[in-house]
Design a protein around this motif. Structure first.
Motif, PDB file in Angstrom:
ATOM      1  N   GLU A 258       0.909  -1.149   0.045  1.00 48.90           N
ATOM      2  CA  GLU A 258      -0.089   0.085   0.108  1.00 48.90           C
ATOM      3  C   GLU A 258       0.955   1.271  -0.013  1.00 48.90           C
ATOM      4  O   GLU A 258       0.429   2.114  -0.673  1.00 48.90           O
ATOM      5  N   PRO A 259       1.861   1.345   0.740  1.00 50.85           N
ATOM      6  CA  PRO A 259       2.786   2.500   0.666  1.00 50.85           C
ATOM      7  C   PRO A 259       3.362   2.488  -0.716  1.00 50.85           C
ATOM      8  O   PRO A 259       3.719   3.715  -1.298  1.00 50.85           O
ATOM      9  N   ASP A 260       3.611   1.473  -1.375  1.00 47.70           N
ATOM     10  CA  ASP A 260       4.286   1.615  -2.726  1.00 47.70           C
ATOM     11  C   ASP A 260       3.256   2.149  -3.536  1.00 47.70           C
ATOM     12  O   ASP A 260       3.616   2.828  -4.455  1.00 47.70           O
ATOM     13  N   LEU A 261       2.026   1.843  -3.518  1.00 46.01           N
ATOM     14  CA  LEU A 261       1.038   2.341  -4.490  1.00 46.01           C
ATOM     15  C   LEU A 261       0.951   3.866  -4.300  1.00 46.01           C
ATOM     16  O   LEU A 261       0.710   4.380  -5.211  1.00 46.01           O
ATOM     17  N   ILE A 262       0.825   4.248  -2.813  1.00 48.87           N
ATOM     18  CA  ILE A 262       0.765   5.651  -2.795  1.00 48.87           C
ATOM     19  C   ILE A 262       1.895   6.204  -3.470  1.00 48.87           C
ATOM     20  O   ILE A 262       1.780   7.354  -4.226  1.00 48.87           O
ATOM     21  N   ARG A 263       2.985   5.926  -3.037  1.00 54.67           N
ATOM     22  CA  ARG A 263       4.196   6.460  -3.699  1.00 54.67           C
ATOM     23  C   ARG A 263       4.334   6.504  -5.245  1.00 54.67           C
ATOM     24  O   ARG A 263       4.296   7.437  -5.932  1.00 54.67           O
ATOM     25  N   LEU A 264       3.971   5.527  -6.103  1.00 53.40           N
ATOM     26  CA  LEU A 264       3.456   5.437  -7.110  1.00 53.40           C
ATOM     27  C   LEU A 264       2.438   6.415  -7.692  1.00 53.40           C
ATOM     28  O   LEU A 264       3.049   7.045  -9.016  1.00 53.40           O
ATOM     29  N   GLY A 265       1.377   6.272  -7.396  1.00 50.55           N
ATOM     30  CA  GLY A 265       0.382   7.348  -7.546  1.00 50.55           C
ATOM     31  C   GLY A 265       0.997   8.740  -7.606  1.00 50.55           C
ATOM     32  O   GLY A 265       0.581   9.468  -8.445  1.00 50.55           O
ATOM     33  N   ALA A 286      -0.489   7.634 -18.157  1.00 48.62           N
ATOM     34  CA  ALA A 286      -1.900   7.860 -18.292  1.00 48.62           C
ATOM     35  C   ALA A 286      -2.744   6.438 -17.822  1.00 48.62           C
ATOM     36  O   ALA A 286      -3.825   6.353 -17.078  1.00 48.62           O
ATOM     37  N   GLU A 287      -2.146   5.410 -18.492  1.00 46.70           N
ATOM     38  CA  GLU A 287      -2.785   4.303 -18.141  1.00 46.70           C
ATOM     39  C   GLU A 287      -2.535   3.860 -16.545  1.00 46.70           C
ATOM     40  O   GLU A 287      -3.548   2.930 -16.237  1.00 46.70           O
ATOM     41  N   LEU A 288      -1.601   3.944 -16.093  1.00 47.18           N
ATOM     42  CA  LEU A 288      -1.191   3.724 -14.843  1.00 47.18           C
ATOM     43  C   LEU A 288      -2.276   4.474 -13.951  1.00 47.18           C
ATOM     44  O   LEU A 288      -2.836   4.192 -12.695  1.00 47.18           O
ATOM     45  N   THR A 289      -2.499   5.673 -14.313  1.00 49.02           N
ATOM     46  CA  THR A 289      -3.595   6.484 -13.641  1.00 49.02           C
ATOM     47  C   THR A 289      -4.782   5.771 -13.521  1.00 49.02           C
ATOM     48  O   THR A 289      -5.777   5.904 -12.553  1.00 49.02           O
ATOM     49  N   ARG A 290      -5.199   5.344 -14.735  1.00 49.84           N
ATOM     50  CA  ARG A 290      -6.571   4.688 -14.726  1.00 49.84           C
ATOM     51  C   ARG A 290      -6.554   3.333 -13.959  1.00 49.84           C
ATOM     52  O   ARG A 290      -7.520   3.240 -13.354  1.00 49.84           O
ATOM     53  N   LEU A 291      -5.595   2.638 -13.803  1.00 49.90           N
ATOM     54  CA  LEU A 291      -5.369   1.539 -13.099  1.00 49.90           C
ATOM     55  C   LEU A 291      -5.401   1.847 -11.432  1.00 49.90           C
ATOM     56  O   LEU A 291      -5.859   1.190 -10.565  1.00 49.90           O
ATOM     57  N   LEU A 292      -4.536   3.016 -11.095  1.00 47.18           N
ATOM     58  CA  LEU A 292      -4.409   3.165  -9.973  1.00 47.18           C
ATOM     59  C   LEU A 292      -5.660   3.915  -9.311  1.00 47.18           C
ATOM     60  O   LEU A 292      -5.756   4.241  -7.952  1.00 47.18           O
ATOM     61  N   ASP A 293      -6.591   4.417 -10.300  1.00 45.32           N
ATOM     62  CA  ASP A 293      -7.743   5.593  -9.638  1.00 45.32           C
ATOM     63  C   ASP A 293      -8.226   4.949  -8.364  1.00 45.32           C
ATOM     64  O   ASP A 293      -8.794   5.511  -7.397  1.00 45.32           O
ATOM     65  N   PRO A 294      -8.636   3.590  -8.506  1.00 48.90           N
ATOM     66  CA  PRO A 294      -9.451   2.946  -7.171  1.00 48.90           C
ATOM     67  C   PRO A 294      -8.514   3.015  -5.908  1.00 48.90           C
ATOM     68  O   PRO A 294      -9.293   3.200  -4.815  1.00 48.90           O
ATOM     69  N   VAL A 295      -7.367   2.844  -6.012  1.00 50.69           N
ATOM     70  CA  VAL A 295      -6.372   2.976  -4.717  1.00 50.69           C
ATOM     71  C   VAL A 295      -6.039   4.454  -4.591  1.00 50.69           C
ATOM     72  O   VAL A 295      -6.235   4.700  -3.224  1.00 50.69           O
ATOM     73  N   GLU A 296      -5.683   5.035  -5.549  1.00 49.76           N
ATOM     74  CA  GLU A 296      -5.105   6.447  -5.306  1.00 49.76           C
ATOM     75  C   GLU A 296      -5.996   7.465  -6.176  1.00 49.76           C
ATOM     76  O   GLU A 296      -5.534   7.522  -7.380  1.00 49.76           O
ATOM     77  N   PRO A 297      -7.143   7.865  -5.745  1.00 47.90           N
ATOM     78  CA  PRO A 297      -7.868   8.497  -6.666  1.00 47.90           C
ATOM     79  C   PRO A 297      -7.089   9.479  -7.673  1.00 47.90           C
ATOM     80  O   PRO A 297      -6.395  10.403  -6.872  1.00 47.90           O
ATOM     81  N   VAL A 298      -7.774   9.882  -8.899  1.00 47.42           N
ATOM     82  CA  VAL A 298      -7.065  11.086  -9.489  1.00 47.42           C
ATOM     83  C   VAL A 298      -7.405  12.060  -9.081  1.00 47.42           C
ATOM     84  O   VAL A 298      -8.737  12.346  -8.932  1.00 47.42           O
ATOM     85  N   THR A 299      -6.653  13.176  -8.885  1.00 47.20           N
ATOM     86  CA  THR A 299      -7.062  14.451  -8.235  1.00 47.20           C
ATOM     87  C   THR A 299      -7.977  15.305  -9.431  1.00 47.20           C
ATOM     88  O   THR A 299      -7.756  14.980 -10.642  1.00 47.20           O
ATOM     89  N   GLY A 300      -8.569  16.208  -9.060  1.00 48.09           N
ATOM     90  CA  GLY A 300      -9.115  16.969  -9.918  1.00 48.09           C
ATOM     91  C   GLY A 300      -8.356  17.743 -10.952  1.00 48.09           C
ATOM     92  O   GLY A 300      -8.715  18.155 -12.047  1.00 48.09           O
ATOM     93  N   GLN A 301      -7.451  18.338 -10.334  1.00 49.76           N
ATOM     94  CA  GLN A 301      -6.385  19.113 -11.234  1.00 49.76           C
ATOM     95  C   GLN A 301      -5.939  18.394 -12.092  1.00 49.76           C
ATOM     96  O   GLN A 301      -5.486  18.558 -13.478  1.00 49.76           O
ATOM     97  N   LEU A 302      -5.287  16.958 -11.575  1.00 48.06           N
ATOM     98  CA  LEU A 302      -4.797  16.114 -12.782  1.00 48.06           C
ATOM     99  C   LEU A 302      -5.969  15.398 -13.890  1.00 48.06           C
ATOM    100  O   LEU A 302      -5.665  15.583 -14.952  1.00 48.06           O
ATOM    101  N   ARG A 303      -7.066  15.264 -13.474  1.00 45.24           N
ATOM    102  CA  ARG A 303      -8.038  15.059 -14.312  1.00 45.24           C
ATOM    103  C   ARG A 303      -8.461  16.028 -15.329  1.00 45.24           C
ATOM    104  O   ARG A 303      -8.458  15.948 -16.617  1.00 45.24           O
ATOM    105  N   PHE A 304      -8.366  17.272 -15.041  1.00 44.38           N
ATOM    106  CA  PHE A 304      -8.677  18.307 -15.858  1.00 44.38           C
ATOM    107  C   PHE A 304      -7.469  18.305 -16.782  1.00 44.38           C
ATOM    108  O   PHE A 304      -7.609  18.891 -18.083  1.00 44.38           O
ATOM    109  N   MET A 305      -6.323  18.313 -16.266  1.00 43.82           N
ATOM    110  CA  MET A 305      -5.198  18.412 -17.163  1.00 43.82           C
ATOM    111  C   MET A 305      -5.190  17.276 -18.297  1.00 43.82           C
ATOM    112  O   MET A 305      -5.056  17.663 -19.446  1.00 43.82           O
ATOM    113  N   LEU A 306      -5.692  16.003 -17.878  1.00 41.43           N
ATOM    114  CA  LEU A 306      -5.672  14.871 -18.785  1.00 41.43           C
ATOM    115  C   LEU A 306      -6.883  15.159 -19.858  1.00 41.43           C
ATOM    116  O   LEU A 306      -6.588  14.927 -21.315  1.00 41.43           O
ATOM    117  N   ALA A 307      -7.919  15.711 -19.369  1.00 46.08           N
ATOM    118  CA  ALA A 307      -9.104  16.091 -20.304  1.00 46.08           C
ATOM    119  C   ALA A 307      -8.760  16.834 -21.620  1.00 46.08           C
ATOM    120  O   ALA A 307      -9.310  16.854 -22.568  1.00 46.08           O
TER     121      ALA A 307
END
Length: 530
Positions: A258-265, A286-307
């Protein structure tokens, strides 16, 4: 589609379409099956179950297919093992047991053979890919083998990794799978992980992705430590890309705490805000962001940037390089060309696996998924016609106009292409299409069957050296590095020596050529042997 279904499909299309149709009839194939690597008779229904996914084939079954189809040893075995390993399944079951017989002769023979191979691997003697395969299978059968001194594990891992990263084709598949077995061996894995980490930190090394990416195989904490460290402080852009690739599988296989996943996110979110991040690394992040979303939710700022980035947004939604409609038309054209070129049709057999694998090979966002789909297709009789069809698609403006698609289609030709596709790839290297096509083509041309003329190599090296001297163009330098890689992987030492002595080439390019020339001759010679 499950890997076990792909294995059955692989056996079936090789039997039906291989060997000029000699084994088209199932009953004839069954009658010939007994012998060689397979110790007992089988009937047609058993072979049908293997090919339909109803019964998993064993290692001996794959070896017998190779023998009857006259394929180089481990063509099917290594491809199946490395593909199913990536997806985390055990299709072939446990390896053969090397148990002590009543008089101890079986185990004694295995250990004697292992000692011979180990001594060769830790010396300057040549080692073929089949010998690496045999040795690592024997090691797997003896998981608690103790070596004194332990430095012999280091020597073994370092040599095998050195050969793996400079080999190609079946020679590479055998070594790559052998190294994966070292990574899973309880006594060898620390040495194997350390060899990868050391090479990934070596700025003079010219093979950047594979040494760090291969650590996706093992769930050992040391591997995660080195991979995550490369995200925070990468050796260069290519090692960063390899670390992202490794993380993609490590997340899926739950290798990370779990700490590794937080660090990765946190690392991925930071990377996606970096303006200098390459497009292929952006796609993986971006693909990693999709996989990590349930564990380490994508922030609003990052989701806006991706959009604001359409391709990255598609990665976030469905992990594809092109829309379903665009990909569907391309896959359909390719499959139609391939199936229309087959000399036989099997009554009642509709190949539904082929379009699925073609779609994955060309349009999946993950390099690894594309790689393993291409690896499976490359060892089928479809290979030549697939290369022809993909080359035809690669000429289309819709493909050449997209950096991601150009890179993906050329990546497929890296495993499938041959002499017929070489003129197209040479044309792309020469910059006749787009700068990104030249960069991708330079990294692919060394893996195509056939040869290019000395005039081609000298002309393109001179052209891009002149561009670099005039403009200090980073793209020109990347093409030059790709060409040096191609000369190295094909062991064209005379041309490499000329580049080292040519002061008109960038210093980094001359250093790259020097690295290839400094590889010990026994490593270079061994890496070419299957």
């Amino acid at each position: 589609m499950l890997p076990k279904d792909r294995v059955g499909w692989l056996l079936r299309v090789n039997r039906v379409y291989g060997q000029q149709g000699r084994w088209f009839r199932l009953t004839s194939f069954a009658e010939a099956f007994y012998g060689g690597s397979y110790p007992k008779p089988v009937d047609a229904s058993r072979i049908s179950r293997w090919e339909n996914g109803g019964s998993p084939p064993t290692l001996a079954v794959l070896r017998r297919y190779e023998e009857l189809l006259e394929l180089p040893r481990n063509t099917l075995v290594s491809t199946v093992e490395m593909t199913t390993r990536y997806y985390g399944v055990d299709v072939l079951g446990p390896p053969p047991r090397h148990e002590r017989s009543g008089n101890g002769q079986s185990t004694d023979h295995d250990l004697d053979r292992l000692e011979i191979l180990f001594d060769r691997a830790c010396s300057t003697a040549l080692m073929a890919g089949s010998e690496w395969d045999e040795m690592c299978r024997l090691l797997t059968a003896h998981p608690h083998l103790v070596l004194v001194p332990r430095s012999r594990w280091d020597a073994l891992a370092e040599r095998l990794l050195s050969e793996t990263i400079i080999s190609a084709g079946n020679a590479w598949r055998q070594r790559f799978e052998a190294f994966n077995q070292l990574l899973g061996h309880p006594m060898a894995r620390r040495a194997a992980i350390a060899a990868c980490a050391t090479l990934a930190r070596d700025r003079s090394c010219q093979i950047f992705v594979e040494p760090i990416c291969v650590l996706d195989t093992t769930g050992h904490p040391d591997a995660a430590l080195h991979v995550l460290a490369q995200l925070d402080d990468p050796t260069n852009d290519r090692v960063l890309y390899g670390a992202l690739l490794a993380c993609f599988r490590k997340v899926r296989q739950r290798h990370l705490s779990e700490p590794d996943l937080i660090r990765l996110g946190n690392s991925v979110e930071q990377l996606l805000t970096e303006p200098a991040l390459t497009e292929e690394s952006q796609l993986l992040a971006a693909e990693l962001t999709r996989l990590l979303d349930p564990v380490e939710p994508v922030t609003g700022q990052l989701r806006f940037m991706l959009a604001t980035h359409p391709l990255l947004q598609r990665m976030l939604e469905d992990g594809r390089l092109a829309s379903a409609a665009t990909a569907g038309f391309s896959v359909r054209r390719i499959v139609d060309v391939v199936l229309a070129s087959q000399t036989r049709e099997l009554s009642g057999f509709e190949d539904r696996t082929l379009p699925h694998l073609v779609d994955q090979m060309l349009f999946h966002s993950s390099f690894d998924v594309r790689l393993y789909a291409a690896a499976m297709l490359a060892v089928t009789p479809y290979r030549r016609n697939l290369a022809t069809a993909i080359a035809g698609e690669l000429r289309r403006p819709a493909v050449l106009g997209s950096q991601a698609l150009t890179h993906s289609f050329l990546g497929a030709l890296r495993q499938l292409g041959g002499p017929a596709e070489r003129p197209l790839v040479e044309w792309l290297v020469a910059g006749r299409a787009t700068p990104w096509a030249a960069e991708s083509a330079a990294g692919v041309i060394g893996h195509l069957d056939g040869t290019s003329s000395e005039h081609f190599w000298r002309t393109e090296i001179a052209r891009y050296s002149a561009t670099w001297r005039r403009d200090r163009n980073d793209g020109a330098a990347r093409v030059l590095h790709g060409l040096i890689y191609a000369l190295g992987i094909t062991r064209q030492h005379v041309l490499l020596a000329r580049i080292v002595d040519d002061g008109r080439c960038p210093a980094t390019v001359r250093a790259a050529a020097t690295w290839w020339l400094n590889i010990p001759k026994f490593i270079t010679a061994s890496a070419a042997l299957e």
